[in-house]
Design a protein around this motif. Structure first.
Motif, mmCIF file in Angstrom:
data_model
loop_
_atom_site.group_PDB
_atom_site.id
_atom_site.type_symbol
_atom_site.label_atom_id
_atom_site.label_comp_id
_atom_site.label_asym_id
_atom_site.label_seq_id
_atom_site.Cartn_x
_atom_site.Cartn_y
_atom_site.Cartn_z
ATOM 1 N N LYS A 60 0.884 -1.165 0.000
ATOM 2 C CA LYS A 60 0.000 0.000 0.000
ATOM 3 C C LYS A 60 0.920 1.212 0.000
ATOM 4 O O LYS A 60 1.235 1.780 1.041
ATOM 5 N N THR A 61 1.347 1.568 -1.208
ATOM 6 C CA THR A 61 2.428 2.537 -1.363
ATOM 7 C C THR A 61 2.138 3.867 -0.694
ATOM 8 O O THR A 61 3.043 4.508 -0.146
ATOM 9 N N SER A 62 0.888 4.301 -0.707
ATOM 10 C CA SER A 62 0.550 5.588 -0.095
ATOM 11 C C SER A 62 0.872 5.591 1.396
ATOM 12 O O SER A 62 1.151 6.645 1.975
ATOM 13 N N THR A 63 0.855 4.430 2.010
ATOM 14 C CA THR A 63 1.174 4.317 3.430
ATOM 15 C C THR A 63 2.603 3.840 3.661
ATOM 16 O O THR A 63 3.347 4.422 4.443
ATOM 17 N N SER A 64 2.969 2.772 2.970
ATOM 18 C CA SER A 64 4.260 2.133 3.238
ATOM 19 C C SER A 64 5.438 2.863 2.615
ATOM 20 O O SER A 64 6.577 2.711 3.056
ATOM 21 N N LYS A 65 5.178 3.661 1.552
ATOM 22 C CA LYS A 65 6.212 4.340 0.785
ATOM 23 C C LYS A 65 7.137 3.344 0.082
ATOM 24 O O LYS A 65 8.276 3.673 -0.264
ATOM 25 N N VAL A 66 6.631 2.131 -0.117
ATOM 26 C CA VAL A 66 7.352 1.098 -0.858
ATOM 27 C C VAL A 66 6.474 0.686 -2.030
ATOM 28 O O VAL A 66 5.254 0.557 -1.885
ATOM 29 N N SER A 67 7.081 0.493 -3.188
ATOM 30 C CA SER A 67 6.340 0.109 -4.388
ATOM 31 C C SER A 67 7.088 -1.018 -5.090
ATOM 32 O O SER A 67 8.236 -1.329 -4.751
ATOM 33 N N GLN A 68 6.440 -1.614 -6.086
ATOM 34 C CA GLN A 68 7.131 -2.645 -6.863
ATOM 35 C C GLN A 68 8.353 -2.057 -7.544
ATOM 36 O O GLN A 68 9.393 -2.712 -7.664
ATOM 37 N N GLU A 69 8.251 -0.808 -7.962
ATOM 38 C CA GLU A 69 9.390 -0.143 -8.605
ATOM 39 C C GLU A 69 10.576 -0.023 -7.651
ATOM 40 O O GLU A 69 11.722 -0.317 -8.018
ATOM 41 N N SER A 70 10.316 0.393 -6.420
ATOM 42 C CA SER A 70 11.420 0.548 -5.470
ATOM 43 C C SER A 70 11.980 -0.810 -5.043
ATOM 44 O O SER A 70 13.183 -0.953 -4.815
ATOM 45 N N ILE A 71 11.113 -1.817 -4.958
ATOM 46 C CA ILE A 71 11.583 -3.166 -4.633
ATOM 47 C C ILE A 71 12.480 -3.693 -5.757
ATOM 48 O O ILE A 71 13.535 -4.295 -5.500
ATOM 49 N N ASP A 72 12.076 -3.471 -7.004
ATOM 50 C CA ASP A 72 12.894 -3.903 -8.139
ATOM 51 C C ASP A 72 14.246 -3.192 -8.137
ATOM 52 O O ASP A 72 15.273 -3.772 -8.527
ATOM 53 N N ARG A 73 14.243 -1.942 -7.713
ATOM 54 C CA ARG A 73 15.485 -1.164 -7.651
ATOM 55 C C ARG A 73 16.395 -1.671 -6.526
ATOM 56 O O ARG A 73 17.620 -1.629 -6.622
ATOM 57 N N TRP A 74 15.767 -2.158 -5.453
ATOM 58 C CA TRP A 74 16.501 -2.599 -4.264
ATOM 59 C C TRP A 74 17.014 -4.029 -4.372
ATOM 60 O O TRP A 74 18.056 -4.372 -3.777
ATOM 61 N N THR A 75 16.348 -4.875 -5.132
ATOM 62 C CA THR A 75 16.683 -6.298 -5.191
ATOM 63 C C THR A 75 18.136 -6.571 -5.597
ATOM 64 O O THR A 75 18.786 -7.442 -4.986
ATOM 65 N N PRO A 76 18.703 -5.893 -6.597
ATOM 66 C CA PRO A 76 20.129 -6.144 -6.906
ATOM 67 C C PRO A 76 21.053 -5.848 -5.729
ATOM 68 O O PRO A 76 22.062 -6.538 -5.549
ATOM 69 N N ASP A 77 20.726 -4.841 -4.924
ATOM 70 C CA ASP A 77 21.534 -4.542 -3.736
ATOM 71 C C ASP A 77 21.460 -5.689 -2.734
ATOM 72 O O ASP A 77 22.460 -6.043 -2.104
ATOM 73 N N LEU A 78 20.266 -6.252 -2.565
ATOM 74 C CA LEU A 78 20.106 -7.390 -1.680
ATOM 75 C C LEU A 78 20.952 -8.561 -2.170
ATOM 76 O O LEU A 78 21.657 -9.211 -1.380
ATOM 77 N N GLN A 79 20.890 -8.845 -3.459
ATOM 78 C CA GLN A 79 21.663 -9.952 -4.005
ATOM 79 C C GLN A 79 23.164 -9.724 -3.835
ATOM 80 O O GLN A 79 23.916 -10.659 -3.515
ATOM 81 N N ALA A 80 23.600 -8.490 -4.041
ATOM 82 C CA ALA A 80 25.021 -8.166 -3.870
ATOM 83 C C ALA A 80 25.440 -8.346 -2.417
ATOM 84 O O ALA A 80 26.534 -8.876 -2.131
ATOM 85 N N PHE A 81 24.583 -7.937 -1.482
ATOM 86 C CA PHE A 81 24.888 -8.107 -0.055
ATOM 87 C C PHE A 81 25.010 -9.587 0.304
ATOM 88 O O PHE A 81 25.933 -9.987 1.022
#
Length: 257
Positions: free
Chosen positions: A133-154
């Motif tokens: 619920k992006t309006s509340t969580s401030k997280v979206s599929q777009e931001s998750i997709d942007r973050w996933t490579p960082d998670l994999q690198a970590f």
């Protein structure tokens, strides 16, 4: 003498040839399917080379056991973990002709819902959830997709294998709902290690049992939200490691829009 046209004769010959072939092949290849939840027939239909079936969504079915997957076959195996992968289908997945034709008996394929106790559910190496619920969580599929490579690198830098890194699942929960909806979905899943974008009430109003929670800043550095660790850090050290990394700007930076 003017020659008579032969096209009508050719057309007639073609039609006769087609007629002699009998029904179109796709109709000969129709396969009936029946979907069972226990002993109850809950859906049925036909698949062929042009049409797929759609399996009913059972993920939200109220039961003491968790829906695992569908099984294609006459009888469920005594140990579902040993079932051939090609006979297992995800919840609400497409039933395709070419995938099931070899399992048909007298033109019929039987599909059965499989439920497992939570402790028997195969779980991924790491499961991350986010409040959809992006309006509340401030997280979206777009931001998750942007973050996933960082998670994999970590995870790679932390020494986890390629096989382990490939077994990471990131799912949205509580789509456009309130925090109680989020909690219901997460609790029903039962396998989430870390949650992103939740509020301080994740373990009160939402009713999710957490081991720890921590505030991070999202949406251009102006909004504070929480991450929550759900898994036992001793039993799931990879979950604890990701949670601790998420506390740092390097961990959550890519989530900021």
């Amino acid at each position: 003498m003017k020659q008579k046209p032969i096209l009508p004769l050719l057309a007639t010959a073609t039609l006769l040839s087609l007629a002699s072939c009998g029904p179109i092949k796709s109709l000969e290849d129709d396969i009936r399917y029946e979907v069972y939840d226990g002993t109850s027939l809950i859906d049925e239909g036909v698949v062929n080379i042009f049409n797929n079936g759609l399996l009913p969504n059972l993920a939200d079915r109220s039961t003491d056991e968790r829906f695992y997957r569908y099984y294609v076959g006459e009888e469920l195996p005594s140990d579902i973990k040993l079932a051939p992968e090609e006979r297992l289908y995800p919840n609400a997945g497409l039933l395709r002709y070419h995938d099931v034709k070899d399992f048909a008996v007298d033109g019929l394929v039987k599909v059965s819902a499989v439920y497992l106790d939570l402790e028997d559910m195969p779980r991924p190496f790491l499961k991350v959830g986010w409040y959809d619920k992006t309006s509340t969580s401030k997280v979206s599929q777009e931001s998750i997709d942007r973050w996933t490579p960082d998670l994999q690198a970590f995870l790679q830098e932390s020494g986890y294998s390629e096989e382990e890194r490939a077994d990471v699942v990131i799912n949205p929960y509580g789509h456009n709902g309130n925090v109680a909806d989020l909690g219901n979905e997460v609790n029903k899943d039962g396998l989430v290690d870390v949650l992103i974008g939740v509020g301080a009430n994740i373990n009160t109003t939402a009713g999710v049992a957490v081991k720890d929670k921590y505030q991070i800043v999202l949406e251009d550095g102006n909004t504070w939200r929480y991450i929550a660790l759900l898994s036992d850090p001793n039993a799931r050290p990879q979950a604890s490691a990701v949670y601790e990394w998420l506390k740092t700007p390097a961990g959550y930076g890519a989530l900021i829009g």
